[in-house]
Scaffold this motif. Structure first.
Motif, short mmCIF file in Angstrom:
data_model
loop_
_atom_site.label_atom_id
_atom_site.label_comp_id
_atom_site.label_asym_id
_atom_site.label_seq_id
_atom_site.Cartn_x
_atom_site.Cartn_y
_atom_site.Cartn_z
N HIS A 26 0.84 -1.21 0.00
CA HIS A 26 0.00 0.00 0.00
C HIS A 26 0.87 1.26 0.00
O HIS A 26 0.58 2.22 -0.72
CB HIS A 26 -0.92 -0.02 1.21
CG HIS A 26 -1.80 1.19 1.32
ND1 HIS A 26 -2.69 1.54 0.33
CD2 HIS A 26 -1.90 2.14 2.27
CE1 HIS A 26 -3.31 2.65 0.69
NE2 HIS A 26 -2.85 3.04 1.85
N ALA A 29 2.45 1.64 -3.47
CA ALA A 29 1.42 2.04 -4.44
C ALA A 29 1.23 3.56 -4.42
O ALA A 29 1.20 4.21 -5.47
CB ALA A 29 0.10 1.33 -4.14
N THR A 33 2.35 6.18 -7.51
CA THR A 33 1.34 7.05 -8.12
C THR A 33 1.82 8.50 -8.13
O THR A 33 1.72 9.20 -9.14
CB THR A 33 0.00 6.90 -7.36
OG1 THR A 33 -0.48 5.58 -7.56
CG2 THR A 33 -1.04 7.89 -7.87
N ARG A 220 -9.30 9.65 -12.59
CA ARG A 220 -7.84 9.65 -12.52
C ARG A 220 -7.25 9.90 -13.90
O ARG A 220 -7.72 9.35 -14.89
CB ARG A 220 -7.31 8.30 -12.03
CG ARG A 220 -7.79 7.89 -10.66
CD ARG A 220 -7.09 6.60 -10.21
NE ARG A 220 -7.68 6.08 -8.99
CZ ARG A 220 -8.70 5.21 -8.95
NH1 ARG A 220 -9.23 4.76 -10.06
NH2 ARG A 220 -9.17 4.80 -7.80
N ASP B 13 -8.40 -1.23 -9.51
CA ASP B 13 -7.50 -0.08 -9.71
C ASP B 13 -7.22 0.66 -8.41
O ASP B 13 -6.12 1.19 -8.22
CB ASP B 13 -8.17 0.94 -10.65
CG ASP B 13 -8.22 0.47 -12.09
OD1 ASP B 13 -7.68 -0.60 -12.39
OD2 ASP B 13 -8.81 1.20 -12.91
N GLU B 14 -8.22 0.71 -7.52
CA GLU B 14 -8.08 1.53 -6.31
C GLU B 14 -7.01 0.96 -5.37
O GLU B 14 -6.45 1.68 -4.56
CB GLU B 14 -9.44 1.67 -5.60
CG GLU B 14 -9.96 0.42 -4.91
CD GLU B 14 -10.62 -0.60 -5.83
OE1 GLU B 14 -10.40 -0.54 -7.05
OE2 GLU B 14 -11.34 -1.48 -5.32
N ILE B 15 -6.74 -0.33 -5.48
CA ILE B 15 -5.69 -0.95 -4.66
C ILE B 15 -4.32 -0.59 -5.23
O ILE B 15 -3.40 -0.19 -4.49
CB ILE B 15 -5.83 -2.49 -4.64
CG1 ILE B 15 -7.26 -2.94 -4.33
CG2 ILE B 15 -4.82 -3.11 -3.70
CD1 ILE B 15 -7.68 -2.80 -2.91
N LEU B 16 -4.17 -0.69 -6.54
CA LEU B 16 -2.87 -0.47 -7.18
C LEU B 16 -2.51 1.01 -7.25
O LEU B 16 -1.33 1.35 -7.40
CB LEU B 16 -2.85 -1.10 -8.58
CG LEU B 16 -2.86 -2.63 -8.53
CD1 LEU B 16 -3.18 -3.21 -9.89
CD2 LEU B 16 -1.53 -3.18 -8.05
N SER B 17 -3.49 1.89 -7.15
CA SER B 17 -3.18 3.34 -7.14
C SER B 17 -2.83 3.81 -5.73
O SER B 17 -2.40 4.94 -5.54
CB SER B 17 -4.37 4.14 -7.65
OG SER B 17 -5.39 4.18 -6.67
N GLY B 18 -3.06 2.96 -4.73
CA GLY B 18 -2.78 3.37 -3.36
C GLY B 18 -3.95 4.08 -2.69
O GLY B 18 -3.87 4.50 -1.55
N ARG B 19 -5.08 4.21 -3.40
CA ARG B 19 -6.23 4.89 -2.80
C ARG B 19 -6.79 4.06 -1.64
O ARG B 19 -7.18 4.59 -0.60
CB ARG B 19 -7.32 5.10 -3.86
CG ARG B 19 -8.57 5.75 -3.31
CD ARG B 19 -9.63 5.98 -4.38
NE ARG B 19 -10.77 6.65 -3.78
CZ ARG B 19 -11.73 6.03 -3.14
NH1 ARG B 19 -11.73 4.72 -2.99
NH2 ARG B 19 -12.73 6.73 -2.59
N THR B 20 -6.89 2.75 -1.84
CA THR B 20 -7.47 1.84 -0.85
C THR B 20 -6.42 0.82 -0.43
O THR B 20 -5.70 0.29 -1.26
CB THR B 20 -8.67 1.09 -1.49
OG1 THR B 20 -9.63 2.05 -1.93
CG2 THR B 20 -9.32 0.14 -0.49
N ARG B 21 -6.34 0.56 0.88
CA ARG B 21 -5.45 -0.50 1.34
C ARG B 21 -6.25 -1.79 1.45
O ARG B 21 -7.21 -1.86 2.21
CB ARG B 21 -4.85 -0.14 2.71
CG ARG B 21 -3.87 -1.19 3.18
CD ARG B 21 -3.26 -0.85 4.53
NE ARG B 21 -2.41 -1.93 4.98
CZ ARG B 21 -1.91 -2.04 6.19
NH1 ARG B 21 -2.17 -1.12 7.10
NH2 ARG B 21 -1.15 -3.07 6.51
N ASP B 22 -5.85 -2.80 0.70
CA ASP B 22 -6.55 -4.08 0.75
C ASP B 22 -6.55 -4.66 2.15
O ASP B 22 -5.52 -4.68 2.83
CB ASP B 22 -5.89 -5.08 -0.20
CG ASP B 22 -6.41 -6.48 0.06
OD1 ASP B 22 -7.58 -6.74 -0.26
OD2 ASP B 22 -5.67 -7.31 0.64
#
Lengths: 240, 240
Positions: A26, A29, A33, A220, B13-22
């Motif tokens: 995380h 990532a 970005t 984005r 996408d939201e995980i790989l962009s760093g927006r959301t932490r899995d």
């Protein structure tokens, strides 16, 4: 112009057994970005030579940059450096500059640079060292693979020095429109909007607040002006 | 007898962009360990058809069970169900039993089951539904792939019903010996110990507490008696 691509490989039995929750993917990532590097894939594998070597080869062939975390300490289960060497067909041995760093560090602490600690000076042929300002034992870069520690404070420090040396593209910008409507209600107009702005990534993320369903719409893209235009249009679509 | 193997695919996408932490990989890892199923690999990929299909095919061929999270909502970026169908060469369409679940749910709420919401009733040919006690829209199982929601509360509920139907092996047990010594000091005796107990997994995890370096030694195995014997021996090694 598209941004350079990247993948991450998280190495360690403790992640796959559920003992430890990975924090590095995380973090990386978010940093990538910011740096304008597209993280395309993350993999977690166990401390298994075959699994690590296969993943490194695959990711290194496929993406511009590969970042690894974990498995570079002094104990028997720290096999990452040997696996990276094997993946690139390189030899590996204790290297003088890495040994000197460790020697100075343990001398200052009055501790012995024993055989186990010396394992942390094993560096594949042809690699460059990555500075470790937290606990000295270095990471290294070989080809397009950056090999870093699993301990989050060390990983973060190493990422900072690595990213200072990589040219990224335009950082990915984002704008978020929060709506107090469920995804099922916004889906149809949103799909139409997304097809009109197919050069942007248009994401939809449900949330619940005070028992009501809401949706965050996230745009984005790399071009801030284009993003702002799209955002105004999006706000108009959902104000009607 | 070895335990069944598993892999997980986290989609978004939201995980790989760093927006959301899995949060789902860590949760699933713990549940699988309890159930006696060996999680061998986790992958994160973006909302990209080619990436999802390739990962599903690879993981499904290689492991006994594959668990996915994310991408099964009503919006245009929810493409997981279609990708799973494509990976298995199956057709996909709205299915009556899934539609009936959604119809009852939205009728009760006085909301319309519109075209977007109906997307959540698209189920590949030959799949079985996975119950969603939180928000009704079902997951599904096709072949050895369990397709579940990304929202953590829904994911957890789906995992519970899926695991009730899978036979695991002996749950992985673990015992931890915390030592107030650095990894570099415990590495040599630990390597010797690990070679004597090569049927167990012997891990070493550094920590810092009140400015001192410590190491948690973790033994893992399926046979509790064997684990206890090894743990006593380990404690002896490090009490000397």
């Amino acid at each position: 112009m598209s941004n350079p691509t990247a993948a991450m490989l998280v190495i360690g039995d403790e992640i796959l057994s559920g003992r430890t929750r990975d924090a590095n993917a995380h973090y990386l990532a978010g940093e990538l970005t910011q740096a304008g590097i597209d993280l395309k894939e993350v993999r977690f594998v166990s401390d298994d030579q075959e699994a690590i070597v296969a993943a490194v080869k695959h990711l290194s062939d496929r993406y511009a940059h590969v970042f690894t975390s974990g498995g570079i300490g002094p104990t028997h289960d720290d096999i990452t450096a040997d696996c990276i060497a094997a993946a690139f067909g390189k030899s590996i041995d204790v290297r003088d500059d890495a040994r000197a760093l460790l020697q100075a560090h343990y001398d200052a602490q009055g501790k012995e640079l024993n055989e186990a600690r010396l394992r942390m000076a094993r560096i594949p042929e042809g690699a460059s060292l990555i500075d470790n300002p937290v606990s000295v034992a270095p990471g290294f870069m070989l080809g397009n693979v950056y090999v870093m520690a699993g301990v989050p404070s060390v990983f973060r420090a190493m990422v900072a020095s690595v990213l200072a040396g990589i040219s990224g593209g335009a950082p990915l910008q984002s704008r978020t429109l929060p709506l107090l409507r469920g995804e099922g209600d916004v889906a149809a107009p949103l799909a139409k909007f997304a097809s009109q702005y197919s050069d942007l990534s248009v994401g939809s993320y449900p949330f619940q607040k005070d028992g009501r369903h809401g949706t965050n719409i996230v745009l984005r893209g790399q071009d801030q002006a284009r993003l702002d235009t799209a955002f105004e249009e999006l706000a108009k679509v959902f104000s009607e």
